[in-house]
Scaffold this active site. Structure first.
Site, short mmCIF file in Angstrom:
data_model
loop_
_atom_site.label_atom_id
_atom_site.label_comp_id
_atom_site.label_asym_id
_atom_site.label_seq_id
_atom_site.Cartn_x
_atom_site.Cartn_y
_atom_site.Cartn_z
N ARG A 485 0.79 -1.34 0.11
CA ARG A 485 0.08 0.01 -0.08
C ARG A 485 0.94 1.33 0.02
NH1 ARG A 485 -4.48 1.92 4.07
NH2 ARG A 485 -2.74 3.39 4.58
N HIS A 766 3.64 -0.66 11.02
CA HIS A 766 3.44 -1.20 9.58
C HIS A 766 3.00 0.18 8.91
CE1 HIS A 766 3.63 -5.35 10.41
NE2 HIS A 766 2.75 -5.22 11.72
N THR A 767 4.05 0.62 8.45
CA THR A 767 3.42 2.22 7.63
C THR A 767 2.42 2.14 6.50
OG1 THR A 767 5.45 1.92 6.16
CG2 THR A 767 5.88 3.11 8.28
N CYS A 768 2.42 0.90 6.03
CA CYS A 768 1.50 0.76 4.94
C CYS A 768 -0.12 0.94 5.48
CB CYS A 768 1.47 -0.62 4.34
SG CYS A 768 1.51 -2.10 5.45
N PHE A 769 -0.23 0.46 6.82
CA PHE A 769 -1.55 0.59 7.06
C PHE A 769 -1.64 1.80 8.56
CE2 PHE A 769 -0.88 -3.93 6.14
CZ PHE A 769 -1.68 -4.04 4.94
#
Length: 800
Positions: A485, A766-769
């Site tokens: 993401r 979790h940088t994507c979330f």
């Protein structure tokens, strides 16, 4: 909702107010009164279909107004008081309770435009026809208006009557500078405060002084100012800039309030029907534009889309400079720094109207008399503009997909739904090279700029081919564990790319990067960075990129890609102030040259040349033809500095920036970019540096925790006690960026999840979330220690 009440013509309303005001006598309560804060007096109702505007007309063609013939103005003016005299009269009235002298002053002063000038003009014998001096005694004006709220009701009523009489004069011939001065003074009257003030004293039974009358009087004042000639507006703009910041901001707030309450009235039945006053909002918007600070194409007093397209189709080298700056500047742009921030012109009420209808009206009727707020983009907030850009891009995506399928069917070919998707295989450690080497990503490496945009898909690295719409997806290697993401655009670590490829130079003094002027054979990586920034805007992802503000000004020069591929792009009008943002030391040296009092030619012995080192070799470039033979003198040093700045920020990096420009606009190719200021583009790409951790705490979601759990309480106590530097590190650790996206921290969807790992472990993100996994630490001290270590040593994917 109650039935609409038709409002009588303005002239009938005036006759009534004149008669009833005269009959009211001269009673004056001795009490002094306090005005409440009107800005927070009422809360706007929710959006309703019954109040949505469906039809508007431009202020340029207002309906006929009923005029009243007035007796000729007397040649001998009666007003001779000074500020000191007025203050003495007020003090006497407060002590004795006798307000007749004060009443006579207000009644005479506001009886006509001529009397207004007689009172507030510095000198009646002086013409004061200069744009630099309006000839108004500002202290006297402020004192008279501030005192008005503590005066008896009859004095306030007589002022309103005088304002109305002035607006009803039957004008013959053009306005004089005295008339402009009167408008300038009347615009500063807080009529909303005056009417609400009167209503405090149970005058609700008197229809004379209702909110309706407030709006009617203010609307007619705004229409008359809006209908003035461009020459008259030019004078008003320069006069407005002389106003104090406090008064300037008050006028802006009243104009924005006027628009908001017309769009969403608390009691719609008290206002005229919308179809009978379609000119109200356009008039207010046009007057607001006289105050506003415009930038790039927003320098236009009114943006007409079809007119802009005509210019773009005929774009010539450097013609964008006149396009951006050749129009009439608004008063806030004439002061550096501006009187108030450009964000103070935002009207958040517009976030609740049908923005796409406004945008489509602007697109379809740009050159007609149909009004759209997009004609005055400085009023629209950046959050609303982001919505317009995203929805416009999505609509273009749908249109291209539909056309691709139709073309397949027309050629008797079987539609294949896989044509709508594009799988790009990249490796984590080779994101840049794999993306550039991918044969199906012509957007990044190809010459075409008229390509469709990707749909709203998180984590895209490439856009689509020029022939059909395909959704960019990414297939990572087995080590990625599905964490994609937001991270994928962020994984194009800008610093690593900049340094390894030598594409950009970091300037420590300005803490920003700038384009390297070294020539190269392939500029595709510049195009990739541009596309990456476009994807950030499209997908609402903030990037850790530090470009100077002039970079975003160049990105909007022009805001729409010209049809002719040979037309220069990214060439903006730059000044030494722009150079200060990139190379402050060099800009300081050039500034010293401009202010040098000695003989420039003999002491500096310079010519119109620039020397640059390229791969260890010193190369020389002429700033103008035969520049090596033209000495820099006291007479031509301004030209030399301007050419020097233009060379550094435009000409020397043209190919690099052109590739960067086409990459950005290949993703963000929307006419909505014309609505943006360069500062707003920077916020869309990088986010805002202003943190509000209390807002983040309020909107945080929890998984495995409750907000009342002791670990969560410790967490927020620690975070709120952190200095700003550590708060930014925490935000960067959890989201991949230390800046706030458009819409604020509430739009981050930040989540704290309970980690089942041992409390000996550090927190994981979790940088994507936008997710922080927090072990259940037992003490506040332990949590602070582990959290500080984690956020201070984070390295992301190891690309730093």
């Amino acid at each position: 909702m109650g039935p609409k009440i038709d409002i009588s013509p303005f002239s009938s309303f005036i006759s009534t107010i004149s008669q009833k005001t005269d009959d009211s006598g001269s009673e004056s309560p001795p009490t002094q009164f306090v005005i409440s804060d009107l800005k927070n007096a009422k809360e706007l109702p929710s959006l309703g279909h019954d109040v949505r505007q469906k039809q508007r007309t431009s202020v340029d063609v207002p309906p006929a107004e009923v005029k009243v013939s007035v007796s000729p103005q007397p040649l001998l003016l009666t007003q001779t008081k000074t500020l000191k005299d007025f203050q003495e009269d007020i003090e006497k009235a407060k002590l004795t309770g006798e307000w007749k002298i004060v009443y006579d002053f207000y009644s005479t002063t506001f009886d006509s435009f001529l009397e207004i000038n007689a009172t507030f003009k510095k000198c009646m014998d002086g013409p004061f026809n200069s744009i630099e001096d309006c000839g108004v005694d500002a202290k006297f004006v402020n004192e008279v208006y501030d005192t008005l709220f503590s005066a008896p009701q009859d004095i306030q009523k007589c002022v309103l009557k005088g304002v109305i009489n002035g607006l009803l004069q039957e004008w013959k011939g053009p306005r004089t500078k005295d008339d402009l001065r009167a408008y300038f003074i009347l615009l500063q009257v807080d009529m909303y405060g005056l009417f609400n003030f009167i209503q405090v004293f149970n005058l609700f039974q008197n229809p004379l002084f209702s909110n309706t009358s407030t709006y009617v009087i203010h609307a007619h004042l705004l229409r008359q100012i809006a209908a003035l000639t461009e020459g008259d507006h030019h004078f008003l703009i320069h006069w407005f800039k002389k106003m104090s910041q406090k008064r300037f901001k008050q006028v802006i707030e009243r104009l924005l309030q006027f628009i908001s309450l017309r769009l969403f009235p608390a009691k719609p039945e008290e206002l005229p029907l919308m179809e009978k006053c379609t000119w109200w909002i356009p008039s207010a918007a046009k007057v607001l534009s006289l105050f506003s600070r415009f930038s790039q194409v927003n320098y236009f007093l009114k943006i007409e889309l079809s007119y802009v397209i005509d210019i773009l189709e005929k774009w010539l080298p450097f013609s964008h400079a006149s396009f951006s700056h050749g129009s009439q500047n608004a008063s806030n742009s004439l002061v550096n720094p501006p009187v108030i921030p450009y964000t103070d012109f935002y009207n958040s009420t517009l976030d609740h109207i049908d923005l796409m209808e406004e945008y489509h009206n602007w697109q379809c009727y740009g050159n007609s008399h149909r009004f759209s707020f997009c004609q005055y983009p400085f009023i629209i907030s950046i959050a609303a503009k982001k919505i317009i850009i995203q929805k416009d891009s999505e609509q273009q995506m749908i249109n291209i997909a539909r056309q691709s399928l139709v073309d397949k069917v027309s050629r008797r070919q079987r539609p294949d739904m896989n044509m709508l998707f594009l799988n790009v295989k990249v490796r984590r450690m080779h994101l840049v090279s794999d993306s550039l080497d991918e044969p199906s990503t012509p957007l990044i490496v190809g010459p075409s700029s008229s390509v469709p945009k990707p749909p709203s898909s998180r984590g895209v690295v490439a856009a689509v081919p020029t022939t059909l719409l395909q959704e960019p997806q990414v297939v990572l290697d087995s080590e990625s564990k599905g964490e994609l993401r937001d991270d994928l655009p962020l994984n194009f670590n800008v610093k690593k790319m900049f340094y390894s490829a030598g594409m950009f130079t970091y300037h420590k003094d300005s803490h920003c990067h700038w384009f390297s002027s070294l020539n190269c054979d392939n500029y595709s990586e510049f195009r990739l960075v541009g596309a990456l920034m476009g994807l950030a805007v499209y997908n609402s992802i903030t990037l850790d990129i530090r470009f100077p503000p002039c970079c975003y000004k160049k990105l909007l020069s022009p805001p729409i890609v010209p049809c002719d591929q040979n037309t220069p792009v990214g060439i903006s009008s730059v000044t030494i102030e722009d150079l200060f943002q990139v190379m402050p030391e060099l800009a300081h040296g050039l500034n010293e040259l401009l202010s040098y009092e000695g003989n420039v030619e003999e002491d500096f012995y310079s010519t119109f040349q620039v020397f640059q080192e390229e791969f260890g070799v010193i190369k020389c470039y002429n700033l103008k033809p035969s520049g090596d033979k033209i000495p820099v003198t006291n007479q031509n040093r301004k030209e030399y500095v301007q050419l020097y700045v233009d060379f550094l920020l435009n000409k020397s990096i043209y190919k690099q920036f052109a590739a960067f420009y086409y990459g950005f606009h290949s993703v963000c190719a929307s006419y909505a970019l014309m609505l943006l200021r360069p500062e707003e583009v920077e916020i869309l790409v990088c986010g805002s540096p202003e943190l509000d951790m209390h807002a983040l705490q309020k909107h945080t979601q929890y998984d495995g925790y409750q907000k009342t759990d002791v670990t969560i309480r410790y967490f927020w106590e620690v975070v709120l006690e952190f200095p700003l530097e550590l708060q930014k590190k925490l935000l960067h650790f959890a989201t991949g960026s230390d800046r706030v996206p458009v819409g604020g921290l509430a739009d981050l969807n930040f989540k704290i999840s309970k980690s089942e790992a041992s409390t000996n472990w550090l927190p994981v993100a979790h940088t994507c979330f936008n997710q922080l996994c927090l072990p259940p630490y037992k003490t506040k001290k332990e949590l602070k220690q582990k959290l500080t270590i984690g956020i201070s040593n984070a390295e992301g994917f190891g690309l730093e």
